[in-house]
Scaffold this motif. Structure first.
Motif, short mmCIF file in Angstrom:
data_model
loop_
_atom_site.label_atom_id
_atom_site.label_comp_id
_atom_site.label_asym_id
_atom_site.label_seq_id
_atom_site.Cartn_x
_atom_site.Cartn_y
_atom_site.Cartn_z
N THR A 34 1.23 -16.52 8.82
CA THR A 34 2.18 -16.47 9.93
C THR A 34 1.83 -17.56 10.92
OG1 THR A 34 0.82 -14.85 11.12
CG2 THR A 34 2.58 -14.00 9.72
N SER A 35 2.86 -18.06 11.60
CA SER A 35 2.63 -19.11 12.60
C SER A 35 3.79 -19.10 13.59
CB SER A 35 2.51 -20.48 11.94
OG SER A 35 2.33 -21.49 12.90
N LYS A 36 3.48 -19.44 14.85
CA LYS A 36 4.51 -19.63 15.86
C LYS A 36 4.69 -21.09 16.22
CE LYS A 36 5.21 -15.35 18.37
NZ LYS A 36 5.30 -14.73 19.71
N LYS A 37 3.83 -21.94 15.66
CA LYS A 37 3.88 -23.36 15.97
C LYS A 37 4.56 -24.13 14.84
CE LYS A 37 -0.32 -23.23 18.78
NZ LYS A 37 0.37 -23.54 20.03
N ASN A 38 4.78 -25.41 15.08
CA ASN A 38 5.40 -26.27 14.08
C ASN A 38 4.32 -26.70 13.09
OD1 ASN A 38 7.16 -27.89 12.68
ND2 ASN A 38 7.10 -29.58 14.16
N ALA A 39 4.02 -25.84 12.13
CA ALA A 39 2.90 -26.08 11.21
C ALA A 39 3.28 -27.10 10.14
CB ALA A 39 2.49 -24.76 10.55
N ASN A 40 2.26 -27.77 9.62
CA ASN A 40 2.42 -28.68 8.49
C ASN A 40 2.55 -27.83 7.22
OD1 ASN A 40 2.03 -30.44 6.29
ND2 ASN A 40 0.77 -31.82 7.51
N VAL A 41 3.77 -27.68 6.73
CA VAL A 41 4.03 -26.76 5.63
C VAL A 41 3.30 -27.17 4.36
CG1 VAL A 41 5.81 -25.78 4.15
CG2 VAL A 41 6.25 -26.06 6.58
N SER A 42 3.28 -28.46 4.06
CA SER A 42 2.59 -28.93 2.85
C SER A 42 1.11 -28.57 2.90
CB SER A 42 2.74 -30.45 2.72
OG SER A 42 4.10 -30.80 2.55
N LEU A 43 0.50 -28.73 4.07
CA LEU A 43 -0.91 -28.39 4.21
C LEU A 43 -1.13 -26.89 4.09
CD1 LEU A 43 -3.65 -29.64 4.66
CD2 LEU A 43 -3.31 -29.45 7.12
N VAL A 44 -0.19 -26.11 4.60
CA VAL A 44 -0.31 -24.65 4.50
C VAL A 44 -0.33 -24.22 3.03
CG1 VAL A 44 0.86 -22.45 4.92
CG2 VAL A 44 0.76 -24.16 6.73
N PHE A 45 0.60 -24.73 2.23
CA PHE A 45 0.64 -24.34 0.82
C PHE A 45 -0.57 -24.88 0.06
CE2 PHE A 45 5.33 -24.01 1.66
CZ PHE A 45 5.37 -22.63 1.53
N THR A 46 -1.06 -26.04 0.47
CA THR A 46 -2.27 -26.58 -0.16
C THR A 46 -3.46 -25.66 0.09
OG1 THR A 46 -1.49 -28.86 0.07
CG2 THR A 46 -3.85 -28.54 -0.24
N ILE A 47 -3.63 -25.19 1.32
CA ILE A 47 -4.78 -24.32 1.63
C ILE A 47 -4.62 -22.96 0.95
CG2 ILE A 47 -3.85 -23.40 3.79
CD1 ILE A 47 -7.52 -24.24 3.06
#
Length: 401
Positions: A70-83
């Motif tokens: 979950t996130s409320k900020k403008n997260a780096n989506v590619s990095l999220v899926f990588t992690i």
């Protein structure tokens, strides 16, 4: 990246384990996740990114688990899926299988790993070999609490210092998969090569390795465009590779991790010929039976051999009473998949083999309505790649040796 929290859910949406990293999103928000997924499934618009009330859910499905952030900020989506995929890999290194049961059996260890993998929503140590040096499955004693290795804070976080070997060795393997689609007239409709360079490194100290590429970009920039070269696409490197050096002169320079790792992966959109050519003849007899004649021919050099060749032929769903005759290998019928498989353990280059199959068929008209799916071929050829000239040089510089 800035993740607020991470959750592990079962297929019903029940939280198995969770970790709150930032405290800026109410943990009860996860209750909205499964209803959102079910609504999207009914609409036929399922997406790995969902939003509700200012909270963004980003998730992957792995075996019988949902990994949700979950996130409320403008997260780096590619990095999220990588992690998220990296977390799956690390957990598999620890538990062999990542599933609901392994999550329930390793709560304490998982919390320790989650604290090291991510800190305040940002990725930290994601190398399983470094993590295993100080987070073990044997339990910890207070009087001998393990200290994180220096590699955690070093610039080279994927390799520990003080490694010594009696015999220094480096092994490099190029593994390629060829995806090829050919129509009934023999024309290639689609072809691509997906490859990976895997290494096993047993070197002392902090060695620096360099790998030269016969890359098309390099040859064109130096006026050698006619040289034998390859054009790599979708290249992905291990974190140890110095990207700036690669951009400058296409040299892969790196201090490798200890042991086995994947140095790089790549894709090639290039025209290739089928290594195993298949011809088929289908004969219908008086609306009661059908016969297949399959001819397989290897189109590679005689010094190479394809192993574990599987030729999959789709048959009508109402076929029964199979009979097979092969010049090599064996064939079997798999009714639950509406297929027969012709298996050839060893297929030398320049050879040709035949297989005949006979089925009783109550309704030929039904078969015609179903259509004829393509014949699929799976095989392995050791020591054979399309990119034999991929690497132009390989050498090492010993540092702290």
């Amino acid at each position: 990246m800035s993740l607020s929290a991470i959750f592990f859910l079962d297929l019903k949406g029940k939280v198995l384990i969770s970790r709150n990293y930032r405290g800026d999103v109410d943990m009860s928000k996860i209750d909205k996740f499964m209803p959102l997924v079910m609504d999207r499934e009914e609409e036929g618009n399922l997406s790995p990114i969902l939003s509700h009330g200012g909270t963004t859910f980003m998730y992957i499905k792995f075996n019988n688990l949902y990994l949700v952030t979950t996130s409320k900020k403008n997260a780096n989506v590619s990095l999220v899926f990588t992690i998220l995929h990296k977390i799956c890999h690390v957990f598999q290194e620890y538990f062999k299988e990542l599933e609901e049961e392994s999550i329930r059996d390793n709560f304490v260890l998982i919390y320790e790993l989650l604290d090291e993998l991510i800190d305040f929503g940002y990725p930290q140590t994601t190398d399983s070999k470094i993590l295993q040096e100080y987070i073990t499955q044997e339990g910890q004693k207070l009087e001998v609490a393990p200290k994180p290795p220096p590699a955690i804070t070093n610039a080279v976080s994927w390799r520990s210092e003080g490694i010594k070997y009696r015999k220094n060795e480096v092994f490099l393997d190029v593994i390629e998969s060829v995806n090829l689609l050919v129509n009934a007239n023999g024309n290639v409709l689609r072809s691509e090569i997906v490859g990976a360079v895997k290494m096993r490194v047993f070197l002392s100290g902090m060695p620096e390795l360099r790998l030269g590429l016969n890359d098309k970009v390099l040859f064109e920039s130096t006026g050698r465009g006619k040289s034998k070269s390859v054009e790599l696409e979708d290249v992905k490197f291990h974190q140890c590779v110095r990207l700036s050096r690669f951009e400058n002169d296409r040299t892969i320079s790196f201090i490798p991790p200890d042991g086995e790792f994947e140095l790089m992966s790549y894709r090639l959109n290039t025209h290739v010929k089928p290594l195993i050519w298949i011809e088929s003849v289908i004969e219908h007899h008086s609306h009661s039976r059908v016969e297949y004649m399959i001819k397989a021919k290897s189109q590679f050099k005689r010094r190479s051999t394809a192993n574990n060749v599987d030729i999959l032929i789709s048959v009508p769903s109402d076929a029964d009473s199979p009979k097979f005759k092969t010049t090599v290998g064996y064939a079997k019928y798999i009714p639950e998949q509406n297929q027969c498989i012709w298996h050839i353990k060893s297929f030398p280059g320049g050879k040709e083999f035949l297989m005949r199959a006979h089925f009783n068929l109550p309704s030929v008209e039904a078969e015609e309505a179903e259509g004829r799916p393509p014949i699929s071929v799976r095989f392995e050829i050791p020591y054979f790649t399309y990119l034999i000239s991929l690497f132009s040089s390989f050498y090492r510089e010993a540092k702290n040796f």
